[in-house]
Design a protein around this motif. Structure first.
Motif, short mmCIF file in Angstrom:
data_model
loop_
_atom_site.label_atom_id
_atom_site.label_comp_id
_atom_site.label_asym_id
_atom_site.label_seq_id
_atom_site.Cartn_x
_atom_site.Cartn_y
_atom_site.Cartn_z
N THR A 112 0.83 -1.21 0.00
CA THR A 112 0.00 0.00 0.00
C THR A 112 0.86 1.26 0.00
N PHE A 113 0.23 2.37 -0.43
CA PHE A 113 0.88 3.68 -0.44
C PHE A 113 -0.07 4.69 0.18
N ASP A 114 0.49 5.77 0.71
CA ASP A 114 -0.37 6.77 1.36
C ASP A 114 -0.96 7.77 0.38
N SER A 115 -0.57 7.69 -0.90
CA SER A 115 -1.12 8.60 -1.90
C SER A 115 -0.88 8.07 -3.30
N ASN A 116 -1.66 8.58 -4.24
CA ASN A 116 -1.45 8.25 -5.65
C ASN A 116 -0.05 8.66 -6.09
N GLU A 117 0.38 9.83 -5.61
CA GLU A 117 1.66 10.38 -6.02
C GLU A 117 2.82 9.47 -5.60
N ALA A 118 2.72 8.89 -4.40
CA ALA A 118 3.78 8.00 -3.92
C ALA A 118 3.85 6.74 -4.77
N MET A 119 2.68 6.19 -5.11
CA MET A 119 2.64 4.99 -5.96
C MET A 119 3.17 5.30 -7.36
N THR A 169 10.47 -1.70 -9.95
CA THR A 169 9.35 -2.46 -9.39
C THR A 169 8.89 -3.51 -10.40
N THR A 170 8.17 -4.51 -9.90
CA THR A 170 7.64 -5.56 -10.79
C THR A 170 6.16 -5.77 -10.52
N TYR A 171 5.43 -4.70 -10.32
CA TYR A 171 4.00 -4.82 -10.03
C TYR A 171 3.25 -5.37 -11.24
N ASP A 172 2.36 -6.32 -10.98
CA ASP A 172 1.51 -6.86 -12.03
C ASP A 172 0.18 -6.11 -12.10
N ILE A 173 -0.23 -5.57 -10.98
CA ILE A 173 -1.48 -4.80 -10.87
C ILE A 173 -1.19 -3.56 -10.03
N ALA A 174 -1.82 -2.45 -10.39
CA ALA A 174 -1.77 -1.25 -9.55
C ALA A 174 -3.19 -0.69 -9.48
N VAL A 175 -3.44 0.12 -8.45
CA VAL A 175 -4.80 0.66 -8.26
C VAL A 175 -4.73 2.18 -8.11
N LEU A 185 -8.34 -0.59 -11.57
CA LEU A 185 -7.31 -1.61 -11.72
C LEU A 185 -6.60 -1.39 -13.06
N VAL A 186 -5.28 -1.35 -13.00
CA VAL A 186 -4.48 -1.20 -14.22
C VAL A 186 -3.33 -2.21 -14.19
N ILE A 187 -2.72 -2.44 -15.34
CA ILE A 187 -1.55 -3.30 -15.43
C ILE A 187 -0.35 -2.44 -15.84
N PRO A 188 0.59 -2.21 -14.92
CA PRO A 188 1.78 -1.42 -15.27
C PRO A 188 2.67 -2.17 -16.27
N LYS A 189 3.49 -1.44 -16.96
CA LYS A 189 4.41 -2.08 -17.91
C LYS A 189 5.51 -2.87 -17.20
N THR A 190 5.53 -2.79 -15.87
CA THR A 190 6.46 -3.60 -15.08
C THR A 190 5.98 -5.03 -14.93
N TYR A 235 -7.11 1.23 -20.69
CA TYR A 235 -6.04 0.95 -19.72
C TYR A 235 -6.55 0.65 -18.31
N SER A 236 -7.82 0.86 -18.04
CA SER A 236 -8.29 0.76 -16.65
C SER A 236 -9.66 0.09 -16.54
N ILE A 237 -9.83 -0.63 -15.42
CA ILE A 237 -11.10 -1.28 -15.08
C ILE A 237 -11.60 -0.66 -13.77
N PRO A 238 -12.80 -0.06 -13.77
CA PRO A 238 -13.34 0.55 -12.55
C PRO A 238 -13.36 -0.45 -11.39
N TYR A 239 -12.95 0.05 -10.21
CA TYR A 239 -12.79 -0.82 -9.04
C TYR A 239 -13.60 -0.32 -7.85
N PHE A 240 -13.39 0.92 -7.45
CA PHE A 240 -14.15 1.54 -6.37
C PHE A 240 -14.41 3.00 -6.71
#
Length: 280
Positions: free
Chosen positions: A11-18, A27-33, A203-208, A77-82
């Motif tokens: 988790t991150f405390d903000s969009n900007e940090a993520m 990073t090797t994230y498969d999913i990001a929010v 929900l998105v899939i980063p290029k990582t 690029y994105s799937i609505p989540y919340f």
């Protein structure tokens, strides 16, 4: 149980940090929010994978009002989540008159009683997407005048303060408020009648991505109505999944966050930083 996939969760405390961590690489994230405007920024900076819709099952469950929004018009690029609002949570035992309007926050009754979420876009007034410097300066002046009523500007720790009754009022996100209300029966949440900010997590899939097959499996799992409903009930945020039936009232006037760009986001942050320094 369905897939044998073990999820590693961060988790991150903000969009900007993520965004910064993904942007910097390593990073090797498969999913990001990320939320709305962050998606627009990440697309423009080529940080996201264009989704293969043939691999996604359940997208038709998403309400039409949550598709094709300004930050990703074709949901490429994105799937609505919340989704949810920004509003006011208050303790009925600590306030004589419950706040019903944004201007109520300036009441002398609330001196040193308000916890404010640490976010420039949530706090600065007028349109949350305004690029009018006159409006921004007026908002800055009005925000400075709120100083006597501000107890603290905080992040996730607001939940603890409000649940424990250490503050009378908090300006925060609806999902955060839901968790607070579950743990303290004296708390209430109100969205002022003048309107509120409307935010979307996606929900998105980063290029990582290193496990693309598993990423699509995770998205499909979350799109199943029973999973979306359970997820929303647990977290306290509203789901855009129509079959989950947990949407917030539609009578609220709301506004979607746009990507302001580096220049204007910097102006917002500078004004908010000056306001925080002003309080000291």
């Amino acid at each position: 149980k369905e897939t044998g996939i073990k999820v590693q969760y961060e988790t991150f405390d903000s969009n900007e940090a993520m965004y910064t961590k993904i942007k910097q690489g390593g990073t090797t994230y498969d999913i990001a929010v990320p939320s709305d405007y962050t998606i627009d920024k990440m697309v423009k900076e080529d940080l996201l994978v264009k989704l293969d819709k043939s691999k996604i099952h359940g997208f038709d469950q998403i309400g039409s009002s949550f598709k094709g929004l300004s930050f990703d018009p074709n949901n490429d690029y994105s799937i609505p989540y919340f989704w949810g609002t920004v509003g006011i949570v208050y303790n009925t035992k600590l306030v004589k008159k419950a706040p019903q309007h944004w201007n109520d926050l300036w009441s002398p009754e609330y001196r040193n009683q308000i916890m404010m979420v640490d976010g420039a876009r949530e706090v600065i007034g007028f349109s949350l997407n305004t690029k009018n410097m006159t409006e921004l300066r007026l908002a800055e002046t009005k925000l400075n005048s709120l100083t006597p009523n501000i107890k603290a500007i905080v992040g996730d720790e607001m939940k603890g303060y409000m649940i424990q009754g250490d503050a009378a009022i908090g300006v925060t996100f609806s999902g955060e408020a839901s968790e607070m209300l579950d743990k303290n029966e004296d708390l209430r949440y109100v969205v002022p009648s003048e309107g509120s900010n409307l935010w979307f997590d996606n929900l998105v899939i980063p290029k990582t991505v290193k496990h693309e097959k598993e990423a699509y499996a995770f998205i499909n799992f979350m799109l199943k109505p029973e999973n979306a409903a359970q997820n929303a009930e647990y977290i306290g945020y509203a789901t855009p999944n129509e079959a989950a039936k947990t949407l917030l009232p539609k009578s609220i006037t709301n506004e979607v966050y746009n990507n302001l760009g580096k220049k204007w986001l910097g102006i917002y942050n500078d004004i908010y930083l000056q306001d925080k320094m002003y309080r000291k």
